[in-house]
Design a protein around this motif. Sequence first.
Motif, PDB file in Angstrom:
ATOM      1  N   ASP A 109       0.824  -1.212   0.000  1.00  0.00           N
ATOM      2  CA  ASP A 109       0.000   0.000   0.000  1.00  0.00           C
ATOM      3  C   ASP A 109       0.859   1.263   0.000  1.00  0.00           C
ATOM      4  N   LEU A 110       0.211   2.417   0.093  1.00  0.00           N
ATOM      5  CA  LEU A 110       0.874   3.704  -0.086  1.00  0.00           C
ATOM      6  C   LEU A 110       0.745   4.554   1.179  1.00  0.00           C
ATOM      7  N   GLY A 111       0.429   5.841   1.034  1.00  0.00           N
ATOM      8  CA  GLY A 111       0.358   6.704   2.205  1.00  0.00           C
ATOM      9  C   GLY A 111      -0.259   8.047   1.880  1.00  0.00           C
ATOM     10  N   TYR A 112       0.101   9.043   2.674  1.00  0.00           N
ATOM     11  CA  TYR A 112      -0.518  10.363   2.550  1.00  0.00           C
ATOM     12  C   TYR A 112      -0.170  11.072   1.246  1.00  0.00           C
ATOM     13  N   VAL A 113       0.966  10.760   0.638  1.00  0.00           N
ATOM     14  CA  VAL A 113       1.275  11.417  -0.635  1.00  0.00           C
ATOM     15  C   VAL A 113       0.161  11.129  -1.639  1.00  0.00           C
ATOM     16  N   HIS A 114      -0.191   9.866  -1.775  1.00  0.00           N
ATOM     17  CA  HIS A 114      -1.248   9.516  -2.720  1.00  0.00           C
ATOM     18  C   HIS A 114      -2.625   9.957  -2.229  1.00  0.00           C
ATOM     19  N   ALA A 115      -2.870   9.840  -0.945  1.00  0.00           N
ATOM     20  CA  ALA A 115      -4.171  10.264  -0.412  1.00  0.00           C
ATOM     21  C   ALA A 115      -4.409  11.745  -0.681  1.00  0.00           C
ATOM     22  N   MET A 116      -3.373  12.556  -0.525  1.00  0.00           N
ATOM     23  CA  MET A 116      -3.496  13.996  -0.774  1.00  0.00           C
ATOM     24  C   MET A 116      -3.452  14.315  -2.262  1.00  0.00           C
ATOM     25  N   ALA A 117      -2.629  13.570  -3.008  1.00  0.00           N
ATOM     26  CA  ALA A 117      -2.535  13.802  -4.457  1.00  0.00           C
ATOM     27  C   ALA A 117      -3.872  13.543  -5.141  1.00  0.00           C
ATOM     28  N   HIS A 118      -4.611  12.556  -4.650  1.00  0.00           N
ATOM     29  CA  HIS A 118      -5.928  12.301  -5.234  1.00  0.00           C
ATOM     30  C   HIS A 118      -6.851  13.513  -5.084  1.00  0.00           C
ATOM     31  N   GLN A 119      -6.700  14.243  -4.011  1.00  0.00           N
ATOM     32  CA  GLN A 119      -7.538  15.430  -3.807  1.00  0.00           C
ATOM     33  C   GLN A 119      -7.124  16.546  -4.767  1.00  0.00           C
ATOM     34  N   LEU A 120      -5.837  16.731  -4.937  1.00  0.00           N
ATOM     35  CA  LEU A 120      -5.368  17.743  -5.886  1.00  0.00           C
ATOM     36  C   LEU A 120      -5.811  17.399  -7.303  1.00  0.00           C
ATOM     37  N   GLY A 121      -5.641  16.142  -7.687  1.00  0.00           N
ATOM     38  CA  GLY A 121      -6.007  15.729  -9.040  1.00  0.00           C
ATOM     39  C   GLY A 121      -7.486  15.839  -9.299  1.00  0.00           C
ATOM     40  N   GLY A 122      -8.298  15.455  -8.305  1.00  0.00           N
ATOM     41  CA  GLY A 122      -9.745  15.536  -8.468  1.00  0.00           C
ATOM     42  C   GLY A 122     -10.251  16.960  -8.492  1.00  0.00           C
ATOM     43  N   GLN A 123      -9.699  17.803  -7.631  1.00  0.00           N
ATOM     44  CA  GLN A 123     -10.171  19.184  -7.507  1.00  0.00           C
ATOM     45  C   GLN A 123      -9.762  20.055  -8.691  1.00  0.00           C
ATOM     46  N   TYR A 124      -8.528  19.848  -9.179  1.00  0.00           N
ATOM     47  CA  TYR A 124      -7.991  20.744 -10.206  1.00  0.00           C
ATOM     48  C   TYR A 124      -7.709  20.039 -11.533  1.00  0.00           C
ATOM     49  N   ASP A 125      -8.103  18.761 -11.648  1.00  0.00           N
ATOM     50  CA  ASP A 125      -7.891  17.970 -12.859  1.00  0.00           C
ATOM     51  C   ASP A 125      -6.426  18.036 -13.298  1.00  0.00           C
ATOM     52  N   ALA A 126      -5.537  17.881 -12.322  1.00  0.00           N
ATOM     53  CA  ALA A 126      -4.100  17.986 -12.567  1.00  0.00           C
ATOM     54  C   ALA A 126      -3.486  16.603 -12.760  1.00  0.00           C
ATOM     55  N   PRO A 127      -2.358  16.509 -13.481  1.00  0.00           N
ATOM     56  CA  PRO A 127      -1.705  15.215 -13.709  1.00  0.00           C
ATOM     57  C   PRO A 127      -1.322  14.546 -12.392  1.00  0.00           C
ATOM     58  N   HIS A 128      -1.659  13.273 -12.268  1.00  0.00           N
ATOM     59  CA  HIS A 128      -1.457  12.564 -11.011  1.00  0.00           C
ATOM     60  C   HIS A 128       0.012  12.527 -10.595  1.00  0.00           C
ATOM     61  N   GLY A 129       0.896  12.214 -11.547  1.00  0.00           N
ATOM     62  CA  GLY A 129       2.309  12.117 -11.209  1.00  0.00           C
ATOM     63  C   GLY A 129       2.881  13.430 -10.716  1.00  0.00           C
ATOM     64  N   VAL A 130       2.433  14.536 -11.307  1.00  0.00           N
ATOM     65  CA  VAL A 130       2.891  15.857 -10.868  1.00  0.00           C
ATOM     66  C   VAL A 130       2.388  16.138  -9.449  1.00  0.00           C
ATOM     67  N   CYS A 131       1.131  15.810  -9.185  1.00  0.00           N
ATOM     68  CA  CYS A 131       0.579  16.003  -7.837  1.00  0.00           C
ATOM     69  C   CYS A 131       1.390  15.230  -6.802  1.00  0.00           C
ATOM     70  N   CYS A 132       1.719  13.983  -7.123  1.00  0.00           N
ATOM     71  CA  CYS A 132       2.516  13.160  -6.200  1.00  0.00           C
ATOM     72  C   CYS A 132       3.893  13.766  -5.978  1.00  0.00           C
ATOM     73  N   ALA A 133       4.542  14.205  -7.066  1.00  0.00           N
ATOM     74  CA  ALA A 133       5.881  14.761  -6.960  1.00  0.00           C
ATOM     75  C   ALA A 133       5.899  16.041  -6.132  1.00  0.00           C
ATOM     76  N   LEU A 134       4.877  16.873  -6.269  1.00  0.00           N
ATOM     77  CA  LEU A 134       4.788  18.119  -5.515  1.00  0.00           C
ATOM     78  C   LEU A 134       4.672  17.871  -4.013  1.00  0.00           C
ATOM     79  N   LEU A 135       4.003  16.788  -3.652  1.00  0.00           N
ATOM     80  CA  LEU A 135       3.737  16.499  -2.241  1.00  0.00           C
ATOM     81  C   LEU A 135       4.800  15.630  -1.585  1.00  0.00           C
ATOM     82  N   LEU A 136       5.567  14.888  -2.381  1.00  0.00           N
ATOM     83  CA  LEU A 136       6.471  13.875  -1.837  1.00  0.00           C
ATOM     84  C   LEU A 136       7.412  14.396  -0.743  1.00  0.00           C
ATOM     85  N   PRO A 137       8.231  15.426  -0.998  1.00  0.00           N
ATOM     86  CA  PRO A 137       9.182  15.829   0.046  1.00  0.00           C
ATOM     87  C   PRO A 137       8.505  16.401   1.283  1.00  0.00           C
TER      88      PRO A 137
END
Length: 389
Positions: A261-289
Amino acid sequence: MKTNFDFLMPSVNFFGPGVIEKIGDRAKMLNMKKPLIVTDAFLEKVENGPVAQTLTSLEAAGVDYVVFNGVEPNPKVRNIQAAKKLYLESGCDSIITVGGGSAHDTGKGTGIILTNGDDITTLAGIETLENPLPPLMAVNTTAGTGSELTRHCVITNEETHLKFVVVSWRNIPLVSFNDPLLMLDVPAKLTAATGMDAFVQAIEPYVSTNRNPITDGQCLQAIKLIEGSLREAVANGHNVEARTAMVEAEMLAGMAFNNADLGYVHAMAHQLGGQYDAPHGVCCALLLPVVEEFNIISDPERFKELAVAMGENVDGLSTRDAAELAIKAMRQMADDVGIPRSIKAIGAKPEDFELMAENALKDGNAFSNPRKATKAQIVELFQKAYDAE
Protein backbone atom coordinates in the motif's frame (compact mmCIF):
# COMPACT_ATOMS: atom_id res chain seq x y z
CA MET A 1 6.62 -5.09 9.14
CA LYS A 2 4.21 -7.88 8.38
CA THR A 3 5.38 -11.47 8.81
CA ASN A 4 2.15 -13.05 7.54
CA PHE A 5 1.00 -11.57 4.23
CA ASP A 6 -0.43 -12.36 0.83
CA PHE A 7 1.20 -11.21 -2.39
CA LEU A 8 -0.83 -10.16 -5.43
CA MET A 9 0.19 -9.60 -9.05
CA PRO A 10 -1.04 -10.58 -12.52
CA SER A 11 -0.58 -14.24 -13.28
CA VAL A 12 1.38 -13.45 -16.46
CA ASN A 13 3.59 -10.41 -17.13
CA PHE A 14 5.35 -9.95 -20.46
CA PHE A 15 8.33 -7.62 -20.37
CA GLY A 16 10.87 -6.41 -22.93
CA PRO A 17 11.25 -5.02 -26.46
CA GLY A 18 8.73 -6.50 -28.88
CA VAL A 19 6.45 -8.30 -26.41
CA ILE A 20 3.44 -6.44 -27.84
CA GLU A 21 3.46 -9.05 -30.62
CA LYS A 22 2.29 -11.68 -28.13
CA ILE A 23 -1.03 -10.02 -27.31
CA GLY A 24 -3.06 -11.68 -30.08
CA ASP A 25 -1.99 -15.18 -29.13
CA ARG A 26 -2.60 -14.50 -25.45
CA ALA A 27 -6.08 -13.12 -26.20
CA LYS A 28 -6.80 -16.31 -28.12
CA MET A 29 -5.56 -18.44 -25.20
CA LEU A 30 -7.95 -16.57 -22.89
CA ASN A 31 -10.79 -17.25 -25.36
CA MET A 32 -11.38 -13.55 -26.00
CA LYS A 33 -13.78 -13.43 -28.94
CA LYS A 34 -14.42 -9.68 -29.09
CA PRO A 35 -12.49 -7.51 -26.63
CA LEU A 36 -13.22 -3.83 -26.07
CA ILE A 37 -9.96 -1.93 -26.65
CA VAL A 38 -9.90 0.89 -24.09
CA THR A 39 -7.59 3.76 -25.08
CA ASP A 40 -7.52 7.48 -25.88
CA ALA A 41 -8.04 9.29 -29.16
CA PHE A 42 -4.42 10.44 -29.44
CA LEU A 43 -2.90 6.97 -29.08
CA GLU A 44 -5.41 5.54 -31.52
CA LYS A 45 -4.16 7.93 -34.22
CA VAL A 46 -0.42 7.29 -33.79
CA GLU A 47 0.90 5.55 -36.88
CA ASN A 48 2.26 2.13 -35.90
CA GLY A 49 1.80 3.17 -32.28
CA PRO A 50 0.72 1.04 -29.32
CA VAL A 51 -2.92 0.79 -30.42
CA ALA A 52 -2.05 0.01 -34.03
CA GLN A 53 0.39 -2.70 -32.95
CA THR A 54 -2.17 -4.18 -30.57
CA LEU A 55 -4.80 -4.34 -33.29
CA THR A 56 -2.33 -5.84 -35.78
CA SER A 57 -1.48 -8.61 -33.32
CA LEU A 58 -5.17 -9.30 -32.63
CA GLU A 59 -5.97 -9.42 -36.35
CA ALA A 60 -3.10 -11.83 -36.99
CA ALA A 61 -4.57 -14.11 -34.33
CA GLY A 62 -8.08 -13.84 -35.81
CA VAL A 63 -9.50 -11.98 -32.80
CA ASP A 64 -12.28 -9.46 -33.47
CA TYR A 65 -12.40 -6.20 -31.47
CA VAL A 66 -14.11 -2.85 -30.91
CA VAL A 67 -12.21 0.33 -30.00
CA PHE A 68 -13.32 2.75 -27.28
CA ASN A 69 -11.14 5.88 -27.54
CA GLY A 70 -12.85 8.02 -24.89
CA VAL A 71 -10.23 7.77 -22.13
CA GLU A 72 -9.47 11.10 -20.42
CA PRO A 73 -6.76 12.04 -17.92
CA ASN A 74 -8.04 11.45 -14.39
CA PRO A 75 -10.83 9.21 -15.79
CA LYS A 76 -14.36 10.22 -14.90
CA VAL A 77 -17.49 8.25 -14.11
CA ARG A 78 -18.89 9.34 -17.48
CA ASN A 79 -15.95 7.69 -19.26
CA ILE A 80 -16.58 4.25 -17.82
CA GLN A 81 -20.32 4.57 -18.41
CA ALA A 82 -19.67 5.39 -22.09
CA ALA A 83 -17.29 2.43 -22.38
CA LYS A 84 -19.85 0.11 -20.78
CA LYS A 85 -22.50 1.28 -23.25
CA LEU A 86 -20.24 0.49 -26.24
CA TYR A 87 -19.23 -2.86 -24.70
CA LEU A 88 -22.85 -3.98 -24.40
CA GLU A 89 -24.00 -2.58 -27.74
CA SER A 90 -21.10 -4.29 -29.55
CA GLY A 91 -21.44 -7.67 -27.86
CA CYS A 92 -17.97 -7.59 -26.34
CA ASP A 93 -16.80 -10.30 -23.93
CA SER A 94 -13.50 -8.94 -22.57
CA ILE A 95 -11.36 -5.81 -22.17
CA ILE A 96 -7.86 -4.83 -23.32
CA THR A 97 -6.49 -1.52 -22.07
CA VAL A 98 -3.83 0.31 -24.09
CA GLY A 99 -2.16 3.33 -22.53
CA GLY A 100 -1.05 4.58 -19.14
CA GLY A 101 -2.83 4.67 -15.83
CA SER A 102 -5.89 6.50 -17.16
CA ALA A 103 -6.56 3.79 -19.75
CA HIS A 104 -6.06 0.99 -17.24
CA ASP A 105 -8.28 2.65 -14.63
CA THR A 106 -10.98 3.26 -17.26
CA GLY A 107 -10.85 -0.38 -18.30
CA LYS A 108 -11.00 -1.61 -14.72
CA GLY A 109 -13.84 0.79 -13.93
CA THR A 110 -15.75 -0.41 -16.98
CA GLY A 111 -15.33 -4.01 -15.88
CA ILE A 112 -16.47 -3.14 -12.37
CA ILE A 113 -19.77 -1.60 -13.45
CA LEU A 114 -20.41 -4.37 -15.96
CA THR A 115 -20.46 -6.99 -13.21
CA ASN A 116 -20.89 -5.26 -9.84
CA GLY A 117 -23.57 -2.61 -10.36
CA ASP A 118 -23.78 0.59 -12.36
CA ASP A 119 -22.97 3.06 -9.55
CA ILE A 120 -19.22 2.70 -8.99
CA THR A 121 -19.23 5.46 -6.36
CA THR A 122 -20.89 3.03 -3.94
CA LEU A 123 -18.01 0.57 -4.36
CA ALA A 124 -15.17 2.82 -3.18
CA GLY A 125 -13.02 1.11 -0.57
CA ILE A 126 -11.10 -2.11 -0.11
CA GLU A 127 -12.38 -5.49 -1.36
CA THR A 128 -15.93 -4.31 -2.03
CA LEU A 129 -16.38 -6.28 -5.26
CA GLU A 130 -18.43 -9.46 -5.06
CA ASN A 131 -18.21 -10.50 -8.70
CA PRO A 132 -15.26 -11.00 -11.08
CA LEU A 133 -14.65 -8.55 -13.91
CA PRO A 134 -14.71 -9.63 -17.56
CA PRO A 135 -11.32 -11.01 -18.71
CA LEU A 136 -8.87 -8.09 -18.68
CA MET A 137 -5.42 -7.58 -20.23
CA ALA A 138 -3.31 -4.41 -20.00
CA VAL A 139 -0.86 -3.02 -22.56
CA ASN A 140 1.21 -0.38 -20.78
CA THR A 141 2.68 2.67 -22.54
CA THR A 142 4.14 4.76 -19.70
CA ALA A 143 6.69 3.88 -17.02
CA GLY A 144 4.79 5.28 -14.10
CA THR A 145 1.50 4.30 -12.53
CA GLY A 146 1.89 0.53 -12.28
CA SER A 147 -1.85 0.27 -12.89
CA GLU A 148 -1.34 -2.56 -15.38
CA LEU A 149 -0.24 -4.70 -12.41
CA THR A 150 -2.34 -3.54 -9.51
CA ARG A 151 -5.67 -3.98 -7.75
CA HIS A 152 -6.31 -0.22 -7.61
CA CYS A 153 -8.88 1.54 -9.79
CA VAL A 154 -8.93 5.33 -9.39
CA ILE A 155 -11.92 7.23 -10.77
CA THR A 156 -13.01 10.88 -10.48
CA ASN A 157 -16.57 11.81 -9.62
CA GLU A 158 -16.97 14.79 -11.93
CA GLU A 159 -19.92 16.13 -9.93
CA THR A 160 -18.03 16.38 -6.63
CA HIS A 161 -14.47 16.69 -8.07
CA LEU A 162 -13.45 13.86 -5.74
CA LYS A 163 -11.20 10.97 -6.69
CA PHE A 164 -12.05 7.64 -5.13
CA VAL A 165 -10.35 4.26 -5.18
CA VAL A 166 -11.83 0.79 -5.62
CA VAL A 167 -9.21 -1.64 -4.34
CA SER A 168 -9.81 -5.31 -5.07
CA TRP A 169 -7.87 -8.35 -6.17
CA ARG A 170 -10.58 -8.74 -8.81
CA ASN A 171 -9.21 -5.62 -10.58
CA ILE A 172 -5.81 -7.17 -11.31
CA PRO A 173 -5.41 -7.78 -15.05
CA LEU A 174 -4.90 -11.41 -16.06
CA VAL A 175 -1.96 -10.43 -18.28
CA SER A 176 0.22 -7.32 -18.49
CA PHE A 177 2.50 -6.21 -21.34
CA ASN A 178 5.40 -3.80 -20.76
CA ASP A 179 7.25 -3.11 -23.99
CA PRO A 180 9.77 -0.25 -23.59
CA LEU A 181 9.78 0.32 -27.35
CA LEU A 182 6.21 1.63 -27.02
CA MET A 183 7.51 4.42 -24.79
CA LEU A 184 10.29 5.93 -26.91
CA ASP A 185 8.16 8.83 -28.15
CA VAL A 186 6.51 9.71 -24.83
CA PRO A 187 7.10 13.48 -24.35
CA ALA A 188 9.61 14.63 -21.73
CA LYS A 189 6.97 16.21 -19.46
CA LEU A 190 4.88 13.04 -19.41
CA THR A 191 8.01 10.94 -18.88
CA ALA A 192 8.90 13.13 -15.88
CA ALA A 193 5.40 13.03 -14.39
CA THR A 194 4.92 9.29 -14.75
CA GLY A 195 8.48 8.59 -13.66
CA MET A 196 7.98 10.62 -10.49
CA ASP A 197 4.80 8.65 -9.85
CA ALA A 198 6.86 5.45 -9.98
CA PHE A 199 9.44 7.08 -7.67
CA VAL A 200 6.72 7.87 -5.12
CA GLN A 201 5.28 4.39 -5.48
CA ALA A 202 8.67 2.93 -4.60
CA ILE A 203 9.13 5.21 -1.58
CA GLU A 204 5.71 5.08 0.08
CA PRO A 205 5.51 1.26 0.36
CA TYR A 206 9.00 1.20 1.88
CA VAL A 207 7.78 3.23 4.88
CA SER A 208 4.22 1.86 4.86
CA THR A 209 2.82 0.13 7.92
CA ASN A 210 1.93 -2.79 5.60
CA ARG A 211 5.42 -3.36 4.22
CA ASN A 212 6.97 -6.82 4.12
CA PRO A 213 10.41 -8.27 3.25
CA ILE A 214 9.47 -8.90 -0.39
CA THR A 215 8.15 -5.40 -1.01
CA ASP A 216 11.18 -3.89 0.73
CA GLY A 217 13.49 -5.47 -1.81
CA GLN A 218 11.29 -4.38 -4.70
CA CYS A 219 11.19 -0.78 -3.43
CA LEU A 220 14.94 -0.45 -2.98
CA GLN A 221 15.70 -1.89 -6.41
CA ALA A 222 13.07 0.33 -8.03
CA ILE A 223 14.54 3.43 -6.36
CA LYS A 224 18.05 2.56 -7.54
CA LEU A 225 16.81 2.01 -11.11
CA ILE A 226 14.91 5.30 -11.14
CA GLU A 227 17.89 7.18 -9.72
CA GLY A 228 19.98 5.80 -12.55
CA SER A 229 17.54 6.20 -15.44
CA LEU A 230 14.74 8.77 -15.01
CA ARG A 231 16.90 11.81 -15.72
CA GLU A 232 18.27 10.13 -18.83
CA ALA A 233 14.80 9.11 -20.04
CA VAL A 234 13.58 12.70 -19.67
CA ALA A 235 16.66 14.12 -21.40
CA ASN A 236 16.55 11.63 -24.28
CA GLY A 237 13.36 9.65 -24.72
CA HIS A 238 14.98 7.39 -27.32
CA ASN A 239 17.52 6.07 -24.85
CA VAL A 240 16.31 2.46 -24.92
CA GLU A 241 18.44 1.45 -21.95
CA ALA A 242 16.95 4.20 -19.78
CA ARG A 243 13.42 3.42 -20.94
CA THR A 244 13.94 -0.27 -20.19
CA ALA A 245 15.26 0.45 -16.71
CA MET A 246 12.27 2.70 -16.01
CA VAL A 247 9.86 -0.04 -17.06
CA GLU A 248 11.64 -2.45 -14.74
CA ALA A 249 11.39 0.11 -11.94
CA GLU A 250 7.72 0.90 -12.41
CA MET A 251 6.87 -2.82 -12.47
CA LEU A 252 8.75 -3.39 -9.22
CA ALA A 253 7.14 -0.34 -7.61
CA GLY A 254 3.71 -1.44 -8.84
CA MET A 255 4.13 -4.90 -7.33
CA ALA A 256 5.35 -3.33 -4.08
CA PHE A 257 2.49 -0.91 -3.53
CA ASN A 258 -0.03 -3.48 -4.73
CA ASN A 259 0.87 -5.40 -1.59
CA ALA A 260 2.32 -2.91 0.91
CA ASP A 261 0.00 0.00 0.00
CA LEU A 262 0.87 3.70 -0.09
CA GLY A 263 0.36 6.70 2.20
CA TYR A 264 -0.52 10.36 2.55
CA VAL A 265 1.28 11.42 -0.63
CA HIS A 266 -1.25 9.52 -2.72
CA ALA A 267 -4.17 10.26 -0.41
CA MET A 268 -3.50 14.00 -0.77
CA ALA A 269 -2.54 13.80 -4.46
CA HIS A 270 -5.93 12.30 -5.23
CA GLN A 271 -7.54 15.43 -3.81
CA LEU A 272 -5.37 17.74 -5.89
CA GLY A 273 -6.01 15.73 -9.04
CA GLY A 274 -9.75 15.54 -8.47
CA GLN A 275 -10.17 19.18 -7.51
CA TYR A 276 -7.99 20.74 -10.21
CA ASP A 277 -7.89 17.97 -12.86
CA ALA A 278 -4.10 17.99 -12.57
CA PRO A 279 -1.71 15.21 -13.71
CA HIS A 280 -1.46 12.56 -11.01
CA GLY A 281 2.31 12.12 -11.21
CA VAL A 282 2.89 15.86 -10.87
CA CYS A 283 0.58 16.00 -7.84
CA CYS A 284 2.52 13.16 -6.20
CA ALA A 285 5.88 14.76 -6.96
CA LEU A 286 4.79 18.12 -5.52
CA LEU A 287 3.74 16.50 -2.24
CA LEU A 288 6.47 13.88 -1.84
CA PRO A 289 9.18 15.83 0.05
CA VAL A 290 6.66 17.66 2.22
CA VAL A 291 4.84 14.51 3.34
CA GLU A 292 7.96 12.40 3.83
CA GLU A 293 9.60 15.13 5.90
CA PHE A 294 6.52 14.89 8.13
CA ASN A 295 6.93 11.11 8.23
CA ILE A 296 10.62 10.98 9.18
CA ILE A 297 10.05 10.72 12.92
CA SER A 298 8.13 7.47 12.42
CA ASP A 299 11.32 5.58 11.52
CA PRO A 300 14.49 7.65 10.88
CA GLU A 301 16.53 4.49 10.24
CA ARG A 302 14.28 3.54 7.34
CA PHE A 303 14.66 7.02 5.82
CA LYS A 304 18.42 6.67 6.18
CA GLU A 305 18.13 3.47 4.11
CA LEU A 306 16.19 5.43 1.50
CA ALA A 307 18.96 8.03 1.37
CA VAL A 308 21.53 5.30 0.69
CA ALA A 309 19.34 3.82 -2.06
CA MET A 310 19.17 7.30 -3.62
CA GLY A 311 22.95 7.46 -3.74
CA GLU A 312 23.55 9.79 -0.80
CA ASN A 313 26.74 9.47 1.26
CA VAL A 314 25.69 8.99 4.89
CA ASP A 315 29.13 8.14 6.32
CA GLY A 316 29.70 9.78 9.69
CA LEU A 317 26.20 11.21 9.93
CA SER A 318 23.69 10.68 12.69
CA THR A 319 20.65 8.63 11.75
CA ARG A 320 18.46 11.74 11.70
CA ASP A 321 20.89 13.76 9.57
CA ALA A 322 21.20 10.84 7.16
CA ALA A 323 17.42 10.56 7.00
CA GLU A 324 17.18 14.24 6.06
CA LEU A 325 19.35 13.52 3.02
CA ALA A 326 16.54 11.33 1.67
CA ILE A 327 14.24 14.37 1.58
CA LYS A 328 16.96 16.42 -0.10
CA ALA A 329 17.38 13.71 -2.74
CA MET A 330 13.62 13.61 -3.40
CA ARG A 331 13.56 17.37 -4.02
CA GLN A 332 16.63 17.14 -6.23
CA MET A 333 15.07 14.46 -8.42
CA ALA A 334 11.90 16.52 -8.90
CA ASP A 335 13.95 19.63 -9.68
CA ASP A 336 16.11 17.79 -12.20
CA VAL A 337 13.17 16.50 -14.23
CA GLY A 338 11.35 19.84 -14.26
CA ILE A 339 8.66 19.41 -11.62
CA PRO A 340 7.68 22.73 -9.98
CA ARG A 341 8.00 23.04 -6.21
CA SER A 342 4.66 24.61 -5.28
CA ILE A 343 1.15 23.28 -5.75
CA LYS A 344 0.32 26.81 -6.94
CA ALA A 345 1.56 25.53 -10.32
CA ILE A 346 -1.53 23.32 -10.68
CA GLY A 347 -3.96 25.99 -9.48
CA ALA A 348 -4.29 24.97 -5.82
CA LYS A 349 -6.24 27.37 -3.60
CA PRO A 350 -5.86 27.57 0.20
CA GLU A 351 -9.62 27.89 0.64
CA ASP A 352 -9.93 24.29 -0.63
CA PHE A 353 -7.45 22.79 1.84
CA GLU A 354 -9.93 22.07 4.64
CA LEU A 355 -12.20 19.96 2.45
CA MET A 356 -9.28 18.27 0.70
CA ALA A 357 -7.68 17.40 4.05
CA GLU A 358 -10.92 15.89 5.29
CA ASN A 359 -11.25 13.75 2.18
CA ALA A 360 -7.55 12.79 2.16
CA LEU A 361 -7.94 11.18 5.56
CA LYS A 362 -10.81 9.08 4.16
CA ASP A 363 -8.78 7.96 1.13
CA GLY A 364 -7.91 4.27 1.08
CA ASN A 365 -4.19 5.11 0.92
CA ALA A 366 -4.20 7.08 4.18
CA PHE A 367 -4.47 4.14 6.53
CA SER A 368 -1.01 2.72 5.81
CA ASN A 369 0.89 5.98 6.26
CA PRO A 370 3.58 5.50 8.93
CA ARG A 371 2.68 8.64 10.90
CA LYS A 372 -0.92 9.41 11.77
CA ALA A 373 -2.09 12.98 11.17
CA THR A 374 -5.00 15.11 12.23
CA LYS A 375 -7.04 17.08 9.74
CA ALA A 376 -5.26 20.25 10.88
CA GLN A 377 -1.89 18.65 10.17
CA ILE A 378 -2.97 17.62 6.66
CA VAL A 379 -4.13 21.20 6.04
CA GLU A 380 -0.71 22.34 7.22
CA LEU A 381 0.99 19.95 4.78
CA PHE A 382 -1.09 21.31 1.89
CA GLN A 383 -0.12 24.83 2.98
CA LYS A 384 3.55 23.90 3.17
CA ALA A 385 3.38 22.48 -0.35
CA TYR A 386 1.67 25.71 -1.43
CA ASP A 387 4.37 27.93 0.12
CA ALA A 388 7.27 25.83 -1.18
CA GLU A 389 9.91 27.66 -3.21
